[in-house]
Design an enzyme around this catalytic site. Structure first.
Site, PDB file in Angstrom:
ATOM      1  N   LYS A 116       0.843  -1.204   0.000  1.00 20.24           N
ATOM      2  CA  LYS A 116       0.000   0.000   0.000  1.00 20.24           C
ATOM      3  C   LYS A 116       0.879   1.255   0.000  1.00 20.24           C
ATOM      4  O   LYS A 116       0.621   2.204  -0.760  1.00 20.24           O
ATOM      5  CB  LYS A 116      -0.927  -0.017   1.232  1.00 20.24           C
ATOM      6  CG  LYS A 116      -1.999  -1.106   1.143  1.00 20.24           C
ATOM      7  CD  LYS A 116      -2.710  -1.357   2.467  1.00 20.24           C
ATOM      8  CE  LYS A 116      -3.707  -2.497   2.320  1.00 20.24           C
ATOM      9  NZ  LYS A 116      -4.357  -2.881   3.596  1.00 20.24           N
ATOM     10  N   ASP A 138     -10.616   2.921   4.740  1.00 18.97           N
ATOM     11  CA  ASP A 138     -10.986   1.509   4.600  1.00 18.97           C
ATOM     12  C   ASP A 138     -12.504   1.330   4.610  1.00 18.97           C
ATOM     13  O   ASP A 138     -12.995   0.225   4.380  1.00 18.97           O
ATOM     14  CB  ASP A 138     -10.358   0.689   5.743  1.00 18.97           C
ATOM     15  CG  ASP A 138      -9.370  -0.346   5.244  1.00 18.97           C
ATOM     16  OD1 ASP A 138      -9.262  -0.516   4.008  1.00 18.97           O
ATOM     17  OD2 ASP A 138      -8.718  -0.999   6.076  1.00 18.97           O
ATOM     18  N   GLN A 181      -4.500  -1.433  10.026  1.00 12.94           N
ATOM     19  CA  GLN A 181      -4.332  -2.721   9.344  1.00 12.94           C
ATOM     20  C   GLN A 181      -4.864  -3.853  10.229  1.00 12.94           C
ATOM     21  O   GLN A 181      -4.480  -3.979  11.394  1.00 12.94           O
ATOM     22  CB  GLN A 181      -2.837  -2.937   9.021  1.00 12.94           C
ATOM     23  CG  GLN A 181      -2.562  -4.208   8.233  1.00 12.94           C
ATOM     24  CD  GLN A 181      -3.134  -4.191   6.815  1.00 12.94           C
ATOM     25  OE1 GLN A 181      -3.164  -3.164   6.150  1.00 12.94           O
ATOM     26  NE2 GLN A 181      -3.608  -5.339   6.355  1.00 12.94           N
TER      27      GLN A 181
END
Ligand code: NAD
Length: 248
Positions: free
Chosen positions: A19, A86, A63
């Site tokens: 990412k 997200d 994460q």
């Protein structure tokens, strides 16, 4: 784009590196905040609060998965919804349910883009999503429903998986079970999206679909690696840009 990485999960470290690399390549400044697996919930909450308050930060990503003992739900909901790239904050999930989302989860968005490459109009098609997680299966089911498909959600308690998948024009598998779906599960011509990522004992990466047996009968199929994964990263970049634009 600020990423919080907790603990030593090797897969998470790889995903975060991908990412960050992509962000830098396209000109999004990014930073990884690393925490040991013994970090407390309150330290993480404070780190998120600091990023929320920092006007130079557009996107915050926690994460997953987190080490045992940490409450992911609470931490995800501590992120400012306008910086939640997200799309997992309850507000953003709620907006998705109402069909009014701006920041939606990245992997389901990627699955939809892939499915639309196969067929633009999904109205009236039968879709089966195998897996019902908040991260993939559930939001994807909503997106398919909103695109006009008739959606069945299968999961670990589904008694006869093949009876459902065999009827489907679109099958999306997001379970983390290598080889769960074989040619026997797929109607000829169906679109098969494999979200699963599994590392076998010899180090090879495979999905949840037995690619070799399914590919000859599927109308379209995604490989692992190289199918859904890059689309997830792409959508993270797109969400970060959306978050930036919504705040300028
Ligand atoms: P999860 O563990 O939260 O959910 C798994 C789901 O699979 C559950 O809903 C469970 O009910 C279902 N399931 C498990 N065994 C089953 C069975 N035998 N039959 C039917 N359903 C079954 O996982 P997740 O976070 O949704 O991730 C699923 C997979 O997708 C994992 O392999 C993960 O690594 C991968 N993933 C890939 C990407 C990507 O970008 N490619 C992104 C997220 C997750």
């Amino acid at each position: 784009l600020h990423v919080l990485l907790v603990g030593e999960n090797p897969a998470s470290a790889v995903y975060v590196a991908m990412k960050i690399k992509r962000a830098e390549k396209i000109g999004i400044k990014s930073h990884v905040h690393r925490f040991s697996s013994t970090v407390t919930q309150s330290t993480l909450s404070q780190a998120i609060a600091d990023l929320n308050a920092n006007p130079a930060v557009d996107g915050i990503l926690l994460q997953l998965p987190l080490p045992d003992g940490l409450n992911a739900h609470e931490l995800l909901n501590a992120i400012d919804p306008s910086k939640d790239v997200d799309g997992l904050h309850s507000v953003n999930m709620g907006r998705l349910m109402q069909g009014k989302h701006t920041l939606a989860p990245c992997t389901p968005l990627g699955c939809m883009q892939l499915i639309h490459q196969w067929k633009h109009d999904l109205a009236g098609l039968c879709a089966v999503v195998v897996g019902r997680s908040n991260l993939v299966g559930l939001p994807l089911s909503l997106m398919l429903l909103q695109a006009g498909a008739t959606v069945t959600i299968c999961h670990s308690k589904t008694s006869d998986l093949v009876a459902h998948t065999l009827l489907a024009d679109i099958v999306v598998v997001a379970c983390g079970r290598p080889g769960l779906v074989t040619a026997a599960h797929i109607k000829p011509g169906a679109c098969v999206i494999d979200v699963g990522i599994n590392r076998l004992g010899d180090g090879t990466l495979v999905g949840d679909v037995d690619f070799a047996s399914v590919a000859p009968i599927a109308g379209a199929i995604t490989p692992v690696p190289g199918g859904v994964g890059p689309m997830t990263v792409y959508n993270l970049m797109a969400n970060t840009l959306r978050a930036f634009k919504s705040r300028v």
